[in-house]
Design a protein around this motif. Structure first.
Motif, short mmCIF file in Angstrom:
data_model
loop_
_atom_site.label_atom_id
_atom_site.label_comp_id
_atom_site.label_asym_id
_atom_site.label_seq_id
_atom_site.Cartn_x
_atom_site.Cartn_y
_atom_site.Cartn_z
N HIS A 184 61.28 -55.20 60.45
CA HIS A 184 60.77 -54.17 60.24
C HIS A 184 59.57 -53.32 59.95
N TRP A 185 59.27 -53.73 59.48
CA TRP A 185 58.21 -53.80 58.82
C TRP A 185 56.24 -54.06 60.32
N GLU A 186 56.86 -54.15 61.29
CA GLU A 186 56.07 -54.19 62.47
C GLU A 186 54.79 -53.51 62.17
N GLY A 187 53.50 -54.15 62.73
CA GLY A 187 52.75 -53.41 63.27
C GLY A 187 52.04 -52.96 61.89
N VAL A 188 52.57 -52.91 60.48
CA VAL A 188 52.06 -51.98 59.39
C VAL A 188 51.28 -52.98 58.52
N PRO A 189 50.40 -52.82 57.98
CA PRO A 189 49.20 -53.91 57.43
C PRO A 189 49.75 -53.59 55.80
N SER A 190 49.20 -54.76 55.27
CA SER A 190 49.86 -55.12 53.43
C SER A 190 49.06 -54.13 52.92
N HIS A 191 49.92 -53.56 51.52
CA HIS A 191 49.50 -53.00 51.43
C HIS A 191 49.76 -52.54 49.77
N TRP A 192 49.56 -51.84 48.99
CA TRP A 192 49.66 -51.86 47.75
C TRP A 192 50.42 -49.78 47.65
N MET A 193 51.54 -49.70 46.89
CA MET A 193 52.22 -48.12 47.52
C MET A 193 52.11 -48.25 45.90
N VAL A 194 52.40 -46.60 45.79
CA VAL A 194 52.11 -45.62 44.11
C VAL A 194 53.55 -45.82 44.39
N TYR A 195 54.03 -45.08 43.67
CA TYR A 195 55.02 -43.95 43.16
C TYR A 195 55.07 -42.98 42.39
N PHE A 196 55.03 -41.82 42.82
CA PHE A 196 55.75 -40.74 41.77
C PHE A 196 56.68 -40.40 41.84
N ASP A 197 57.24 -39.95 40.26
CA ASP A 197 58.53 -39.10 39.44
C ASP A 197 58.46 -38.51 40.18
N THR A 198 59.51 -37.43 40.41
CA THR A 198 60.10 -36.02 40.39
C THR A 198 61.42 -36.08 39.84
N GLY A 199 62.01 -34.95 39.38
CA GLY A 199 63.56 -34.51 39.37
C GLY A 199 64.06 -33.78 39.84
N ASP A 200 63.49 -33.66 41.23
CA ASP A 200 64.64 -34.19 42.11
C ASP A 200 64.22 -33.68 43.06
N LEU A 201 64.83 -35.11 43.99
CA LEU A 201 64.26 -35.68 45.25
C LEU A 201 64.29 -35.51 45.97
N ASP A 202 65.61 -34.29 46.49
CA ASP A 202 65.85 -33.87 48.27
C ASP A 202 64.91 -32.20 47.93
N ALA A 203 64.44 -31.65 46.95
CA ALA A 203 63.72 -30.75 46.99
C ALA A 203 62.22 -30.83 47.65
N ALA A 204 61.84 -32.29 46.53
CA ALA A 204 60.40 -32.72 46.54
C ALA A 204 60.52 -32.92 47.92
N CYS A 205 60.93 -33.72 48.76
CA CYS A 205 61.24 -33.62 49.66
C CYS A 205 60.58 -32.83 50.91
N ALA A 206 61.52 -32.18 50.60
CA ALA A 206 61.81 -30.53 51.33
C ALA A 206 60.28 -29.85 51.03
N THR A 207 59.33 -29.67 49.63
CA THR A 207 58.29 -29.33 50.47
C THR A 207 57.71 -29.60 50.28
N VAL A 208 57.54 -31.55 50.61
CA VAL A 208 56.47 -32.21 51.25
C VAL A 208 56.50 -31.08 52.97
#
Length: 244
Positions: A184-208
């Motif tokens: 499912h990751w075909e074409g995506v290079p190996s990488h480190w992913m950083v996570y940041f917390d949010t109190g409301d994920l749906d609202a944060a995604c809407a803001t993004v």
């Protein structure tokens, strides 16, 4: 919330964004997380409640899209660098200013950092602060062997519905993880992913989205809370987590 002054060996302790348009990135993250960005003479420290949480650095030769770099704490930078090279890692930059920029055998870029007067992020695991990081790699066994050799991680498999996921522990405490990228990751290079917390994920995604960013991976459940993969308008990918 966790106030941090020291970090365990191998624990993610800092994150840096290299981008061609630092001013636009600062505006985006200020609106999303409430970060206050302070110029340090060529780069900016992002602060949350007065505490440092990340760096945003302008760089004309930054990757397109730009990427977050995860810094892993080490007690002895010279010794860790020697282990890295012996294990098949590649030095990209440094040692300088207490860190080296490197890549693992699959090409995932990260930094080793020996805390000094500056210890790294002043807080983790609260809305707007880094809470987790993981390396996404096409060969889990190779990644596990490499990071164990460099940083001594203890490994714990985590059942995640068919996904090959490993939690890396340091001194018995979970500090970061490894995900094996499948077809499912075909074409995506190996990488480190950083996570940041949010109190409301749906609202944060809407803001993004409102700010011109994207949500390529919509919110989904995990053993550690709800997660989504998002990006700022220039394409700097990161994950948002709403703790469960």
């Amino acid at each position: 919330m966790v106030e941090n002054k020291t970090y365990a060996e191998g624990a993610p302790c800092w994150a840096q964004l290299l981008t061609r348009d630092a001013a636009a990135a600062e505006r985006f993250y200020a609106a999303l997380f409430g970060w206050e960005c302070h110029d340090q003479g060529g780069w900016s420290t992002a602060r949350l409640g007065g505490r440092p949480v990340a760096a945003i650095t302008p760089f004309e030769q930054a990757a397109d899209p730009p990427a977050w770099t995860v810094y892993l704490a080490v007690a002895d930078l010279a010794a860790a660098t020697a282990r890295l090279e012996a294990a098949g890692g590649k030095l990209i930059e440094g040692p300088v200013a207490g860190y080296v920029l490197a890549s693992d055998p699959a090409g995932a870029t990260f930094a080793l950092f020996q805390p000094g007067e500056f210890a790294g992020a002043g807080v983790t695991a609260e809305p707007g602060a880094m809470s987790w990081a993981e390396v996404n790699s096409p060969d889990g066994e190779v990644a596990d062997a490499f990071y164990h050799a460099v940083l001594g991680y203890e490994r714990e498999p985590v059942p995640t519905g068919g996904v090959d996921y490993m939690v890396y522990r340091s001194g018995g405490e979970p500090v970061c993880g490894r995900l094996r990228m499948d077809e499912h990751w075909e074409g995506v290079p190996s990488h480190w992913m950083v996570y940041f917390d949010t109190g409301d994920l749906d609202a944060a995604c809407a803001t993004v989205t409102r700010l011109g960013g994207q949500v390529p991976v919509e919110p989904f459940g995990s053993p550690y809370g709800r997660v989504a993969v998002v990006s700022h308008p220039a394409g700097g990918f990161f994950s948002l987590r709403e703790p469960g």
